[in-house]
Design a protein around this motif. Structure first.
Motif, PDB file in Angstrom:
ATOM      1  N   THR A   1       0.675  -1.247  -0.068  1.00 30.04           N
ATOM      2  CA  THR A   1      -0.039   0.043  -0.064  1.00 30.04           C
ATOM      3  C   THR A   1       0.765   1.262  -0.061  1.00 30.04           C
ATOM      4  O   THR A   1       2.155   1.329   0.344  1.00 30.04           O
ATOM      5  N   LEU A   2       0.333   2.318  -0.036  1.00 28.89           N
ATOM      6  CA  LEU A   2       1.002   3.758  -0.227  1.00 28.89           C
ATOM      7  C   LEU A   2       1.358   3.692   1.235  1.00 28.89           C
ATOM      8  O   LEU A   2       2.710   4.414   1.152  1.00 28.89           O
ATOM      9  N   ALA A   3       0.900   3.431   2.256  1.00 34.53           N
ATOM     10  CA  ALA A   3       1.232   3.385   3.633  1.00 34.53           C
ATOM     11  C   ALA A   3       2.681   2.458   3.805  1.00 34.53           C
ATOM     12  O   ALA A   3       3.857   3.081   4.370  1.00 34.53           O
ATOM     13  N   ASP A   4       2.594   1.456   3.316  1.00 34.86           N
ATOM     14  CA  ASP A   4       3.905   0.536   3.204  1.00 34.86           C
ATOM     15  C   ASP A   4       4.973   1.112   2.474  1.00 34.86           C
ATOM     16  O   ASP A   4       6.165   1.220   3.214  1.00 34.86           O
ATOM     17  N   ILE A   5       4.996   1.977   1.556  1.00 35.82           N
ATOM     18  CA  ILE A   5       5.866   2.478   0.776  1.00 35.82           C
ATOM     19  C   ILE A   5       6.588   3.766   1.653  1.00 35.82           C
ATOM     20  O   ILE A   5       7.816   4.058   1.843  1.00 35.82           O
ATOM     21  N   GLY A   6       5.463   4.344   2.115  1.00 41.84           N
ATOM     22  CA  GLY A   6       5.851   5.341   3.020  1.00 41.84           C
ATOM     23  C   GLY A   6       6.863   5.259   4.092  1.00 41.84           C
ATOM     24  O   GLY A   6       7.757   5.896   4.597  1.00 41.84           O
ATOM     25  N   ALA A   7       6.223   4.204   4.805  1.00 43.65           N
ATOM     26  CA  ALA A   7       7.003   3.632   5.922  1.00 43.65           C
ATOM     27  C   ALA A   7       8.471   3.167   5.743  1.00 43.65           C
ATOM     28  O   ALA A   7       9.365   3.486   6.562  1.00 43.65           O
ATOM     29  N   ALA A   8       8.557   2.507   4.601  1.00 48.48           N
ATOM     30  CA  ALA A   8       9.780   2.092   3.934  1.00 48.48           C
ATOM     31  C   ALA A   8      10.813   3.377   3.873  1.00 48.48           C
ATOM     32  O   ALA A   8      12.061   3.200   3.970  1.00 48.48           O
ATOM     33  N   ALA A   9      10.151   4.464   3.045  1.00 46.96           N
ATOM     34  CA  ALA A   9      10.951   5.621   3.022  1.00 46.96           C
ATOM     35  C   ALA A   9      10.911   6.507   4.093  1.00 46.96           C
ATOM     36  O   ALA A   9      12.117   7.562   4.015  1.00 46.96           O
ATOM     37  N   GLY A  10      10.499   6.248   5.230  1.00 42.67           N
ATOM     38  CA  GLY A  10      10.824   7.223   6.382  1.00 42.67           C
ATOM     39  C   GLY A  10       9.952   8.452   6.178  1.00 42.67           C
ATOM     40  O   GLY A  10      10.655   9.502   6.570  1.00 42.67           O
ATOM     41  N   MET A  11       8.826   8.596   5.284  1.00 40.33           N
ATOM     42  CA  MET A  11       8.455   9.815   4.868  1.00 40.33           C
ATOM     43  C   MET A  11       6.901   9.633   5.224  1.00 40.33           C
ATOM     44  O   MET A  11       6.244   8.627   5.233  1.00 40.33           O
ATOM     45  N   SER A  12       6.048  10.832   5.148  1.00 37.81           N
ATOM     46  CA  SER A  12       4.459  10.933   5.208  1.00 37.81           C
ATOM     47  C   SER A  12       4.365  10.557   3.760  1.00 37.81           C
ATOM     48  O   SER A  12       4.818  10.757   2.864  1.00 37.81           O
TER      49      SER A  12
END
Length: 313
Positions: free
Chosen positions: A225-236
């Motif tokens: 999900t978009l949230a998974d990618i954001g968490a991996a990137a350390g970004m909102s």
């Protein structure tokens, strides 16, 4: 009989130059007469990779040509001689047909002949062409574009497609089909350049996203999900979306889809796995979703892609 002038500039790509010379030069009409007279126009001698080519005519032949073909150069961004640009502009003003092969589109763009038009070039050069010449609408997915008096083609063998298209327009399907048989090439290829593009590979232009792009590469097979990618990137999620748009021109989910498509292409080329299995392996939620997005992105179905790129065993 029409006169075709093939322009030989310094550092010309020999394949691009030879394609129109050979294809137009071998056209025969039903009564046996040649359909074209082909000349190579340019300086006294030009480099073409490991070759040197001596043109048979000067730039003045462009004034009499019915069709001018501009092959690509190994460095398409190198400045073109002013006298060449002047000759091309004058020919365009007379209504002469001018066609580019591969990155020859950069020469036409430098002369201003593509301003306000849709054009294509080799997929490796489409982003550069769009950046350097913002007045040109660049379509990276097609094999060629016919804008009337100005024509452009994609890379390498797409020059064959363009030349066959011109022959068909000039002399009809039968003559073009005969030319295609001589060239051992299809008269019309399925799909466009889109099926040859390697999508969504990290480059120097995406350096700020390097870590998350590597993570997507390794985890694209998961149901992300978009949230998974954001968490991996350390970004909102909001910051992530902004960074992706700035550096890739895509949303994170669009980039993820492109990676999955590329992985699917590799499996279609190298394995006998079923389409259902490949869809699951690369991370698409359903086979129907995979088939739809693959066809929209690549321009052909997964089965057609495999038939084109999978070696016959």
């Amino acid at each position: 009989m029409q006169l075709v002038a093939v322009l030989a500039l310094e550092d010309v790509i020999a394949f691009d130059l030879a394609t129109p010379v050979e294809l137009f030069g071998r056209v025969r009409l039903p009564d046996g007469r040649p359909g074209y007279r082909v000349v190579v126009a340019g300086e006294e001698s030009v480099g073409a990779g490991p070759l040197r080519i001596t043109p048979g005519a000067g730039l003045d032949v462009l004034e009499r040509a019915d069709l001018i073909v501009v092959p690509g150069r190994h460095d398409p961004t190198a400045p073109t001689a002013p006298e060449v640009l002047t000759a091309l502009r004058a020919a365009a003003e007379r209504g002469t047909r001018i066609a580019s092969i591969c990155v020859g589109a950069f020469t036409l763009a430098e002369a201003g002949l593509l301003d306000g038009k849709t054009a294509t070039t080799h997929w490796l050069g489409t982003d550069q062409l769009a950046r350097d010449y913002p007045a040109v609408r660049v379509d990276p997915d097609v094999l060629y574009i016919d804008s009337g008096s100005i024509l452009t083609s994609a890379g390498a063998s797409a020059g064959l497609d363009l030349c066959l298209h011109v022959i068909e327009g000039d002399y009809g399907v039968a003559v073009a089909a005969a030319s295609a048989r001589i060239a051992v090439a299809p008269l019309h290829r399925t799909g466009g350049q889109a099926q040859y593009i390697l999508r969504n590979r990290p480059t120097h232009q995406t350096a700020n996203l390097e870590r998350v792009l590597e993570w997507i590469e390794e985890n694209a097979h998961r149901r992300l999900t978009l949230a998974d990618i954001g968490a991996a990137a350390g970004m909102s999620v909001r910051t992530l979306a902004r960074r992706f748009t700035e550096e890739t021109g895509q949303s994170p989910i669009q980039w993820l889809t492109g990676v999955r498509i590329r992985h699917a292409q590799e499996l279609l080329e190298t394995t006998d796995h079923t389409v259902d299995r490949i869809a699951d392996q690369v991370g698409f939620p359903t086979t129907s979703n995979f088939r739809t997005l693959f066809a929209q992105t690549v321009g052909v179905t997964p089965g057609a892609y495999r038939r084109t790129f999978r070696p016959v065993s």
